[in-house]
Write a protein that holds these residues in place. Structure first.
Motif, PDB file in Angstrom:
ATOM      1  N   LYS A  72      -6.102   3.140  -4.138  1.00  0.00           N
ATOM      2  CA  LYS A  72      -4.703   2.745  -4.203  1.00  0.00           C
ATOM      3  C   LYS A  72      -4.454   1.750  -5.333  1.00  0.00           C
ATOM      4  O   LYS A  72      -3.449   1.833  -6.047  1.00  0.00           O
ATOM      5  CB  LYS A  72      -4.259   2.157  -2.863  1.00  0.00           C
ATOM      6  CG  LYS A  72      -4.253   3.173  -1.722  1.00  0.00           C
ATOM      7  CD  LYS A  72      -3.906   2.522  -0.406  1.00  0.00           C
ATOM      8  CE  LYS A  72      -3.986   3.529   0.742  1.00  0.00           C
ATOM      9  NZ  LYS A  72      -3.732   2.907   2.049  1.00  0.00           N
ATOM     10  N   ASP A 112      -4.614   3.621  -8.571  1.00  0.00           N
ATOM     11  CA  ASP A 112      -3.383   4.383  -8.781  1.00  0.00           C
ATOM     12  C   ASP A 112      -2.265   3.490  -9.320  1.00  0.00           C
ATOM     13  O   ASP A 112      -1.491   3.898 -10.192  1.00  0.00           O
ATOM     14  CB  ASP A 112      -2.918   5.026  -7.472  1.00  0.00           C
ATOM     15  CG  ASP A 112      -3.806   6.183  -7.047  1.00  0.00           C
ATOM     16  OD1 ASP A 112      -4.542   6.705  -7.892  1.00  0.00           O
ATOM     17  OD2 ASP A 112      -3.766   6.544  -5.851  1.00  0.00           O
ATOM     18  N   HIS A 126     -10.065   0.854  -0.219  1.00  0.00           N
ATOM     19  CA  HIS A 126      -8.715   0.763  -0.787  1.00  0.00           C
ATOM     20  C   HIS A 126      -8.707   0.794  -2.309  1.00  0.00           C
ATOM     21  O   HIS A 126      -7.637   0.669  -2.920  1.00  0.00           O
ATOM     22  CB  HIS A 126      -8.035  -0.520  -0.301  1.00  0.00           C
ATOM     23  CG  HIS A 126      -7.811  -0.562   1.182  1.00  0.00           C
ATOM     24  ND1 HIS A 126      -6.997   0.338   1.831  1.00  0.00           N
ATOM     25  CD2 HIS A 126      -8.320  -1.375   2.147  1.00  0.00           C
ATOM     26  CE1 HIS A 126      -6.995   0.074   3.126  1.00  0.00           C
ATOM     27  NE2 HIS A 126      -7.785  -0.954   3.345  1.00  0.00           N
ATOM     28  N   ASN A 148       1.541   9.808  -6.091  1.00  0.00           N
ATOM     29  CA  ASN A 148       2.289  11.019  -5.736  1.00  0.00           C
ATOM     30  C   ASN A 148       3.381  11.356  -6.748  1.00  0.00           C
ATOM     31  O   ASN A 148       3.746  12.523  -6.908  1.00  0.00           O
ATOM     32  CB  ASN A 148       2.933  10.843  -4.354  1.00  0.00           C
ATOM     33  CG  ASN A 148       1.904  10.758  -3.249  1.00  0.00           C
ATOM     34  OD1 ASN A 148       0.767  11.190  -3.418  1.00  0.00           O
ATOM     35  ND2 ASN A 148       2.280  10.179  -2.112  1.00  0.00           N
ATOM     36  N   HIS A 157       0.821  -1.214   0.000  1.00  0.00           N
ATOM     37  CA  HIS A 157       0.000   0.000   0.000  1.00  0.00           C
ATOM     38  C   HIS A 157       0.856   1.266   0.000  1.00  0.00           C
ATOM     39  O   HIS A 157       0.461   2.285  -0.589  1.00  0.00           O
ATOM     40  CB  HIS A 157      -0.969  -0.008   1.183  1.00  0.00           C
ATOM     41  CG  HIS A 157      -2.199  -0.816   0.911  1.00  0.00           C
ATOM     42  ND1 HIS A 157      -3.193  -0.393   0.057  1.00  0.00           N
ATOM     43  CD2 HIS A 157      -2.580  -2.042   1.344  1.00  0.00           C
ATOM     44  CE1 HIS A 157      -4.140  -1.309  -0.007  1.00  0.00           C
ATOM     45  NE2 HIS A 157      -3.789  -2.325   0.756  1.00  0.00           N
ATOM     46  N   LYS A 158       2.021   1.226   0.636  1.00  0.00           N
ATOM     47  CA  LYS A 158       2.915   2.382   0.589  1.00  0.00           C
ATOM     48  C   LYS A 158       3.421   2.628  -0.837  1.00  0.00           C
ATOM     49  O   LYS A 158       3.523   3.767  -1.286  1.00  0.00           O
ATOM     50  CB  LYS A 158       4.105   2.183   1.538  1.00  0.00           C
ATOM     51  CG  LYS A 158       3.766   2.341   3.012  1.00  0.00           C
ATOM     52  CD  LYS A 158       3.337   3.767   3.325  1.00  0.00           C
ATOM     53  CE  LYS A 158       3.021   3.958   4.791  1.00  0.00           C
ATOM     54  NZ  LYS A 158       2.538   5.338   5.081  1.00  0.00           N
ATOM     55  N   GLU A 161       0.609   4.204  -2.889  1.00  0.00           N
ATOM     56  CA  GLU A 161       0.445   5.630  -2.568  1.00  0.00           C
ATOM     57  C   GLU A 161       1.448   6.473  -3.343  1.00  0.00           C
ATOM     58  O   GLU A 161       1.114   7.540  -3.867  1.00  0.00           O
ATOM     59  CB  GLU A 161       0.642   5.845  -1.065  1.00  0.00           C
ATOM     60  CG  GLU A 161      -0.509   5.355  -0.202  1.00  0.00           C
ATOM     61  CD  GLU A 161      -0.198   5.491   1.280  1.00  0.00           C
ATOM     62  OE1 GLU A 161       0.867   6.070   1.624  1.00  0.00           O
ATOM     63  OE2 GLU A 161      -1.007   5.011   2.096  1.00  0.00           O
ATOM     64  N   GLN A 162       2.689   5.992  -3.436  1.00  0.00           N
ATOM     65  CA  GLN A 162       3.723   6.758  -4.134  1.00  0.00           C
ATOM     66  C   GLN A 162       3.526   6.746  -5.640  1.00  0.00           C
ATOM     67  O   GLN A 162       3.990   7.649  -6.340  1.00  0.00           O
ATOM     68  CB  GLN A 162       5.114   6.220  -3.786  1.00  0.00           C
ATOM     69  CG  GLN A 162       5.451   6.266  -2.310  1.00  0.00           C
ATOM     70  CD  GLN A 162       5.085   7.582  -1.660  1.00  0.00           C
ATOM     71  OE1 GLN A 162       5.364   8.638  -2.188  1.00  0.00           O
ATOM     72  NE2 GLN A 162       4.430   7.520  -0.505  1.00  0.00           N
TER      73      GLN A 162
END
Length: 297
Positions: free
Chosen positions: A271, A274, A268, A129, A121-122, A125-126
């Motif tokens: 994510k 993304d 979720h 971003n 999940h990290k 997220e990036q």
């Protein structure tokens, strides 16, 4: 000359472990991606080289000796997971065509399921971003889809329990995806205005809510799927209108979700969306995708 489909990939597993055999190699790569071989020292203001310190995870300015910690302020700063494991997880995300499940990360990295889930999940997220946020222009396809498990009752638009997702694909350019609460005129107008530059040529299906687009300066043509119409040629502008590219993305996304996960909760969905959008926008740029994510952390 076009590369053979059977040729070795540009960034194979063997290449990965040759480039990143240990945490030290990973740390050096983080420094190069974030700061470069030379940069202006924040302490003395001199454009200087930096040398690796032997007793800590830092580099020192050759001019004044000030320390630079490449993992400071990143997810890597206090992690107890080896940097090589983080790097290999990122490698899996940028080289696969499908979703990477937490179970797969758990098997590949040899970590607990909880750690694998958090790492996945990290990284997702990036992926959002790290992408550039600019308005789409030129010729843009717009289409919405319903994602989720099978539900009894109504099918198609309005199906209960589904997550509604909206996609914007610039011909020859980026894809942008959003989660929307409904397909009402007000919602589609707001999403289009914040994503697509005014005056852009837009192709959609025949959903009534899309009729608002001409009122806001868009050159809009609707393809009537209900009448078995899949493309419309505008001879005046020499433009072929269809939504095939964005629809293809939805098919691939849904197929991958069904093949990898039991289900994805609405909480979720953003994510996972993304992840797929990032991969679609940077297909064929594995090394660049990898470094973009390292820099984003």
């Amino acid at each position: 000359m076009e590369k053979s489909k059977s040729a070795s990939p540009d960034f194979s597993v063997r290449d990965f472990f040759k480039r990143f055999p240990d945490d030290e190699a990973c740390l050096a790569h983080i420094f190069r991606v974030r700061f470069g071989e030379r940069h202006v020292c924040q302490a003395c203001g001199v454009e200087s080289t930096f040398h690796r310190m032997s007793n800590r995870r830092a580099w020192a300015c050759a001019a004044c000796g000030d320390h630079v910690y490449p993992t400071a302020g990143t997810i890597f700063q206090d992690t107890r997971t080896p940097l090589q494991s983080w790097f290999y997880a990122i490698y899996l995300f940028v080289t696969t065509r499908h979703e990477v499940s937490a179970k797969e990360l758990q098997r590949q990295l040899g970590v607990t399921y909880k750690t694998a889930w958090r790492i996945g999940h990290k990284i997702r997220e990036q992926m959002d971003n790290s992408d550039i946020k600019t308005l789409l222009s030129g010729h843009v396809e717009i289409d919405e889809a319903y994602v989720g498990g099978k539900r009894p009752g109504k099918r198609g638009r309005g199906a209960a329990g589904k997550t509604i997702v909206m996609g914007f694909k610039e011909r020859g350019g980026r894809l942008v995806t959003e989660i929307i609460p409904d397909v009402r005129l007000k919602t589609l107008r707001a999403e289009t205005l914040k994503t697509v530059e005014a005056g852009t040529t837009v192709s959609t299906d025949e959903l009534y809510s899309y009729r608002l687009l001409k009122e806001h300066g868009y050159s809009h043509v609707a393809v009537k799927h209900g009448a078995k119409e899949w493309a419309v040629y505008d001879a005046e502008t020499d433009t072929l209108h269809h939504t095939n590219h964005v629809e293809s993305f939805w098919r691939h996304f849904k197929h991958s979700v069904r093949g990898t996960h039991v289900s994805i909760s609405q909480q979720h969905m953003r994510k996972y969306l993304d992840e797929f959008t990032f991969r679609s926008n940077h297909r064929g740029e594995v090394n660049r995708m990898f470094d973009r994510l390292i820099a984003a952390f």
